[in-house]
Structure formats: structure tokens, C-alpha cells
Motif scaffolding. Sequence first.
Motif, PDB file in Angstrom:
ATOM      1  N   ALA A  90       0.813  -1.214   0.000  1.00 24.28           N
ATOM      2  CA  ALA A  90       0.000   0.000   0.000  1.00 24.28           C
ATOM      3  C   ALA A  90       0.847   1.264   0.000  1.00 24.28           C
ATOM      4  CB  ALA A  90      -0.935  -0.009   1.210  1.00 24.28           C
ATOM      5  N   THR A  91       1.896   1.293   0.805  1.00 20.39           N
ATOM      6  CA  THR A  91       2.692   2.512   0.928  1.00 20.39           C
ATOM      7  C   THR A  91       3.298   2.924  -0.403  1.00 20.39           C
ATOM      8  OG1 THR A  91       3.222   2.013   3.238  1.00 20.39           O
ATOM      9  CG2 THR A  91       4.643   3.578   2.104  1.00 20.39           C
ATOM     10  N   HIS A  92       3.905   1.961  -1.077  1.00 20.55           N
ATOM     11  CA  HIS A  92       4.550   2.277  -2.351  1.00 20.55           C
ATOM     12  C   HIS A  92       3.527   2.636  -3.428  1.00 20.55           C
ATOM     13  CE1 HIS A  92       7.460   2.432  -5.490  1.00 20.55           C
ATOM     14  NE2 HIS A  92       6.913   1.409  -6.140  1.00 20.55           N
ATOM     15  N   LEU A  93       2.426   1.906  -3.495  1.00 28.54           N
ATOM     16  CA  LEU A  93       1.409   2.177  -4.501  1.00 28.54           C
ATOM     17  C   LEU A  93       0.801   3.565  -4.293  1.00 28.54           C
ATOM     18  CD1 LEU A  93      -0.392   1.459  -6.834  1.00 28.54           C
ATOM     19  CD2 LEU A  93      -1.802   0.078  -5.276  1.00 28.54           C
ATOM     20  N   LYS A  94       0.483   3.903  -3.063  1.00 25.26           N
ATOM     21  CA  LYS A  94      -0.075   5.235  -2.794  1.00 25.26           C
ATOM     22  C   LYS A  94       0.917   6.335  -3.143  1.00 25.26           C
ATOM     23  CE  LYS A  94      -3.343   3.907   0.846  1.00 25.26           C
ATOM     24  NZ  LYS A  94      -3.710   4.024   2.276  1.00 25.26           N
ATOM     25  N   ARG A  95       2.183   6.089  -2.886  1.00 25.42           N
ATOM     26  CA  ARG A  95       3.191   7.093  -3.230  1.00 25.42           C
ATOM     27  C   ARG A  95       3.256   7.312  -4.738  1.00 25.42           C
ATOM     28  NH1 ARG A  95       7.230   5.022  -0.811  1.00 25.42           N
ATOM     29  NH2 ARG A  95       8.363   4.111  -2.567  1.00 25.42           N
ATOM     30  N   MET A  96       3.200   6.242  -5.509  1.00 29.51           N
ATOM     31  CA  MET A  96       3.220   6.354  -6.966  1.00 29.51           C
ATOM     32  C   MET A  96       2.024   7.159  -7.470  1.00 29.51           C
ATOM     33  SD  MET A  96       4.238   2.417  -7.864  1.00 29.51           S
ATOM     34  CE  MET A  96       4.155   2.600  -9.631  1.00 29.51           C
ATOM     35  N   ILE A  97       0.838   6.832  -6.962  1.00 28.70           N
ATOM     36  CA  ILE A  97      -0.379   7.526  -7.396  1.00 28.70           C
ATOM     37  C   ILE A  97      -0.324   8.990  -6.974  1.00 28.70           C
ATOM     38  CG2 ILE A  97      -2.883   7.653  -7.050  1.00 28.70           C
ATOM     39  CD1 ILE A  97      -2.844   4.569  -6.835  1.00 28.70           C
ATOM     40  N   ASN A  98       0.134   9.261  -5.761  1.00 30.10           N
ATOM     41  CA  ASN A  98       0.217  10.645  -5.285  1.00 30.10           C
ATOM     42  C   ASN A  98       1.265  11.452  -6.047  1.00 30.10           C
ATOM     43  OD1 ASN A  98      -1.827  10.597  -3.340  1.00 30.10           O
ATOM     44  ND2 ASN A  98      -0.474   9.693  -1.796  1.00 30.10           N
ATOM     45  N   ASP A  99       2.362  10.817  -6.421  1.00 28.52           N
ATOM     46  CA  ASP A  99       3.365  11.517  -7.234  1.00 28.52           C
ATOM     47  C   ASP A  99       2.761  11.982  -8.556  1.00 28.52           C
ATOM     48  OD1 ASP A  99       5.364  11.273  -5.360  1.00 28.52           O
ATOM     49  OD2 ASP A  99       6.368   9.578  -6.346  1.00 28.52           O
ATOM     50  N   CYS A 100       1.986  11.104  -9.194  1.00 32.50           N
ATOM     51  CA  CYS A 100       1.321  11.474 -10.445  1.00 32.50           C
ATOM     52  C   CYS A 100       0.323  12.614 -10.207  1.00 32.50           C
ATOM     53  CB  CYS A 100       0.604  10.272 -11.040  1.00 32.50           C
ATOM     54  SG  CYS A 100       1.696   9.018 -11.741  1.00 32.50           S
ATOM     55  N   TYR A 101      -0.451  12.511  -9.150  1.00 31.14           N
ATOM     56  CA  TYR A 101      -1.443  13.545  -8.809  1.00 31.14           C
ATOM     57  C   TYR A 101      -0.754  14.896  -8.594  1.00 31.14           C
ATOM     58  CZ  TYR A 101      -4.986  16.037  -6.062  1.00 31.14           C
ATOM     59  OH  TYR A 101      -5.876  16.965  -5.589  1.00 31.14           O
ATOM     60  N   ASN A 102       0.311  14.908  -7.820  1.00 29.51           N
ATOM     61  CA  ASN A 102       0.987  16.164  -7.506  1.00 29.51           C
ATOM     62  C   ASN A 102       1.663  16.775  -8.733  1.00 29.51           C
ATOM     63  OD1 ASN A 102       0.242  16.079  -4.791  1.00 29.51           O
ATOM     64  ND2 ASN A 102       2.034  14.844  -4.230  1.00 29.51           N
ATOM     65  N   MET A 103       2.202  15.923  -9.607  1.00 26.90           N
ATOM     66  CA  MET A 103       2.793  16.430 -10.836  1.00 26.90           C
ATOM     67  C   MET A 103       1.739  17.109 -11.694  1.00 26.90           C
ATOM     68  SD  MET A 103       5.545  16.838 -12.659  1.00 26.90           S
ATOM     69  CE  MET A 103       6.755  15.678 -12.005  1.00 26.90           C
ATOM     70  N   ALA A 104       0.591  16.471 -11.836  1.00 22.38           N
ATOM     71  CA  ALA A 104      -0.488  17.059 -12.635  1.00 22.38           C
ATOM     72  C   ALA A 104      -0.989  18.360 -12.016  1.00 22.38           C
ATOM     73  CB  ALA A 104      -1.629  16.060 -12.767  1.00 22.38           C
ATOM     74  N   LYS A 105      -1.154  18.370 -10.719  1.00 24.55           N
ATOM     75  CA  LYS A 105      -1.676  19.557 -10.039  1.00 24.55           C
ATOM     76  C   LYS A 105      -0.714  20.735 -10.140  1.00 24.55           C
ATOM     77  CE  LYS A 105      -3.919  20.956  -5.726  1.00 24.55           C
ATOM     78  NZ  LYS A 105      -4.271  20.548  -4.350  1.00 24.55           N
ATOM     79  N   THR A 129      -9.091   8.695  -7.805  1.00 27.20           N
ATOM     80  CA  THR A 129      -7.945   7.791  -7.716  1.00 27.20           C
ATOM     81  C   THR A 129      -8.200   6.614  -6.771  1.00 27.20           C
ATOM     82  OG1 THR A 129      -6.868   9.080  -5.955  1.00 27.20           O
ATOM     83  CG2 THR A 129      -6.327   9.661  -8.248  1.00 27.20           C
ATOM     84  N   ASN A 130      -9.265   6.713  -5.949  1.00 24.76           N
ATOM     85  CA  ASN A 130      -9.756   5.547  -5.196  1.00 24.76           C
ATOM     86  C   ASN A 130      -8.723   5.007  -4.207  1.00 24.76           C
ATOM     87  OD1 ASN A 130     -11.835   3.729  -4.648  1.00 24.76           O
ATOM     88  ND2 ASN A 130     -11.176   2.268  -6.217  1.00 24.76           N
ATOM     89  N   LEU A 131      -8.004   5.906  -3.553  1.00 30.28           N
ATOM     90  CA  LEU A 131      -6.959   5.470  -2.619  1.00 30.28           C
ATOM     91  C   LEU A 131      -7.516   4.633  -1.467  1.00 30.28           C
ATOM     92  CD1 LEU A 131      -4.763   8.714  -2.349  1.00 30.28           C
ATOM     93  CD2 LEU A 131      -4.282   6.637  -3.657  1.00 30.28           C
ATOM     94  N   LYS A 132      -8.758   4.909  -1.098  1.00 30.95           N
ATOM     95  CA  LYS A 132      -9.333   4.187   0.046  1.00 30.95           C
ATOM     96  C   LYS A 132      -9.511   2.698  -0.233  1.00 30.95           C
ATOM     97  CE  LYS A 132     -14.100   5.313  -1.273  1.00 30.95           C
ATOM     98  NZ  LYS A 132     -15.321   6.054  -0.855  1.00 30.95           N
ATOM     99  N   ALA A 133      -9.503   2.319  -1.508  1.00 33.61           N
ATOM    100  CA  ALA A 133      -9.681   0.908  -1.859  1.00 33.61           C
ATOM    101  C   ALA A 133      -8.369   0.123  -1.827  1.00 33.61           C
ATOM    102  CB  ALA A 133     -10.308   0.797  -3.251  1.00 33.61           C
ATOM    103  N   ILE A 134      -7.257   0.815  -1.626  1.00 30.67           N
ATOM    104  CA  ILE A 134      -5.956   0.137  -1.629  1.00 30.67           C
ATOM    105  C   ILE A 134      -5.778  -0.642  -0.328  1.00 30.67           C
ATOM    106  CG2 ILE A 134      -3.458   0.503  -1.644  1.00 30.67           C
ATOM    107  CD1 ILE A 134      -3.913   2.885  -3.473  1.00 30.67           C
ATOM    108  N   GLU A 188      -7.389   0.253  -9.545  1.00 27.01           N
ATOM    109  CA  GLU A 188      -8.487   0.675 -10.411  1.00 27.01           C
ATOM    110  C   GLU A 188      -9.117   1.951  -9.865  1.00 27.01           C
ATOM    111  OE1 GLU A 188     -12.442  -1.716 -11.588  1.00 27.01           O
ATOM    112  OE2 GLU A 188     -10.571  -2.657 -12.307  1.00 27.01           O
ATOM    113  N   SER A 189      -9.594   2.805 -10.770  1.00 27.24           N
ATOM    114  CA  SER A 189     -10.248   4.056 -10.363  1.00 27.24           C
ATOM    115  C   SER A 189     -11.591   3.774  -9.707  1.00 27.24           C
ATOM    116  CB  SER A 189     -10.428   4.978 -11.567  1.00 27.24           C
ATOM    117  OG  SER A 189     -11.289   4.379 -12.527  1.00 27.24           O
TER     118      SER A 189
END
Length: 448
Positions: A90-105, A129-134, A188-189
Amino acid sequence: MRVHGLYASLLLMALSCALLSAVEAPRYLALSENPPLVNPDLRRPGFWISHHPNPDSLLMDASNIAKFNRRVLRKGDVGQIEQSSAIIGATHLKRMINDCYNMAKGHGKFRQDGSPTDKQFWQTLRDATNLKAIKNVNRCRFAFPLYYTDQRLLPLAEVLSDVALDLEFDYLQNSGFDIAEPLVIYHESADGNWVFGAGRASSGWYPKKNLAFLERNDWLAYQQSKDFVITIRDKSDLYLDEGRIRYYGLLRLGTRLPLRAEHDTVYELKLPDGQSAYIAKGEVHRGYLPYTARNVYELGFSALNAPYGWGDLNAEYDCSGFIKQLFQCFGIYLPRNGAAQYNASLSLHEFEGADNSNQREALIEEFALPAQTLLRMPGHIMLYLGSIDGRAYALHSLWGIRRPAANGEDDVIAAAKTLVSDLSLGEGGKRKSLLLRLSGIGAIKDEK
């Protein structure tokens, strides 16, 4: 190797290839308003083949290419996707998704209609991004694109820009993936329409409908097929029938597909979902091409005048996307962004800030290897073609060319394509010429 551990920092939107800043507002000119950058002969592969000392000699054989690829893998900018773990934490996956989110923002200030993005807009995307499902441990899935597919920083197809209505630079666009490129899918979203995963060199979101999901063993067997073809044109058409009537989709330069059968005028290929598809024999090469200067020139020039595509937008190329696709034809797998591509190369020379133009031209001619060398500068990368009368020439994809204007500012010529030029582009402008901005020369070769 746990391949998903490689991707958190491999976001591609630092690519500019445009040679101008989005926050400035220079005057823009069409390339047609200006004379050609080079004469017609220099835009032909045969010209450069005739000036190369050994155009048909192998630059690397298969064993040295394998060695080169292993060295790139060790540097960490390309993943050995075949060895991907079946789970991700979970930690690594959330970091990857958040990195993408922050880059876009950080860059996505305006929506496609020109309206500014706001807090509610970003919260909606955060929820998507559905982080709560991770879960603490998440099982990976294995897939291939069925069609050319965009990789996005967020699960959204809409263009986000840094400047209102500047739709050519979509800051959600991370990269493009061709049919049959292997993917590992992690998540998955919220609406189930998008999946988050990674290829060899970047991570992001893919439209779920564009992917074929396979069991791991079938996924491995498909990409490890010993009999395959490589596309050798900028774009090629794929059909669902031997007579080439029912169009299926496009293939870009350097796409690899398993070969199912050979017919009189076409090859029958296997798609990831098991369907057969057909392509004209002249569009592909059976197996990887020999890595020779002749082949580099001929394949590279097949993309001459191809439209510029930021992050592979619209299935086109930016500077590093073009380099990546070109060298895939030889079985050489490079990272996706220019800085990492240069890091993967064998450094031949690093420039000092005090070098003048004449010194730099001489150093390029002394150290650079025609058809085998990358010329690197911050935000841009080019293929070195050779030097003529002491002047270096390159093949590269770029959006804009700066030139000084009468008002003391810079005009920008909107080239927006793959072209041949010398390195004087930008001369007299505020940012200096390409030549004076070069930081290094690196060769796609082994360490011998």
C-alpha cells in the motif's frame, strides 16, 4: 527484481522539447514563414549514409545489446518488467499515485475549455484515484494495450494546460503505449473505467477498455515469443483480414508483435487477445534489425516531418519519445525521458560553460559517433547525424525554435515536428543556441 519499485520518480512531464517557457508570451510564427532549415539533400538518409565511414558495420551485436540493456536496467530508469512481483504494498502504490497527482496539479492550471482548475476539481480527481480501496497488500494484474493507448497522470481524458487554451501541451499526458507493450496493473479508479499501472519506464493511468488482461504465464509467453516482427515505419496500418480491407489500428515505429504466419504479401500477427491481424511485409522486419548506421538513418528518417506530440500525445513523438521508439527497432530499450536516456548512454564528452561555438563544433566532430550518439541539453535530446564542413547536424523532434526579434524579445517559430537542423537554432536569442546549451555527448554503445 520488483519492477514497480522503479517508477515512483519516472514522471515524464519535465520533458519540454519545446525550447521555450510556457509562462512567457512571445510572438509565434509558422515554420512556413521561414526558409527551410537545411537543403533537401541533408533531409535524405542516403546523404548521411554516403558520409558515414562504415554504414553497414554493426555498431553493437546482439550480445553487446543485451549487455547494454542490462547496464540500463541496473541504473534503474528502465524496469525488467518480466520479473515484476505479483503483489505491491500500500505505501509504495499510494506514493506512486500521489506523485502522479501532484505532478499534474503543479502544472494543470486550466481545463480544456479555458476555465481555471479549482479546489473542488482537484478533490474530485483525488476521489477518482480511489486510494481508500488500496489494501495493505495488492495483487497485480498483467496486461497489454489492444490499441495505441495514452498513459495519463490522472484518470481523466480531458486536457489540462499551464496556459489557458494551450491544448498542445496537455499536462495530464505522461506517455504513449503501443499495441502489445507489457504492462503491470496495480489498481483501479473509483468508477472502474481506468487502471493504474506501469510499463518498462513510466507509471500512470490507462483506459481499462483499451487493455487485454492475461494470466501471468500467458503474459510472459506472449512477450517472449521468439518469432516476431518490428515495425520500421513512422506509422503502419494493421488490418483484420489478409486482403487488408478491415482496418484495425495504427502501429508506431519500433512496435513488436508476435508472428503467427507468413502469407504472400502480408504477415499474420497475434494480438494480445488472441485475434489475428495482418500487416504488409514492407512495413515490418522479421526480428530486430541489425544495429547499423544505415538502419538508424533509414528508420530515423521515416519519422521526418512527423508532427510533434508532447508526451506522445495523438500517437506522435516528442524529443525523447522519438529516440526511444527508434532504438527499440534494434532491441535497445531506453528510458522515456531525455535526461535518463543520456544517463543510459556511454558518456563521450561533457561540455564546459566556457566553450565557444567553434570549440563545441570541433569537440562534437572529435567525440560524437554519427548515427550512434545522443546530443543532450536540459529539456531536449537529439540524434547526431554527422558533421559537414565543421558543422554538426541532428535529427530531432521539437515544438518551437527561438530567434531574436526587433523588439528585443524572442519570436518563436512553431516547428512542431521531427526535423533536421544544425545546432545554430536559437542563436542570438535570450536562451542562446542549441550548440551553446549542450551539456553532453553520449553514445548508445557498450563500454568498450
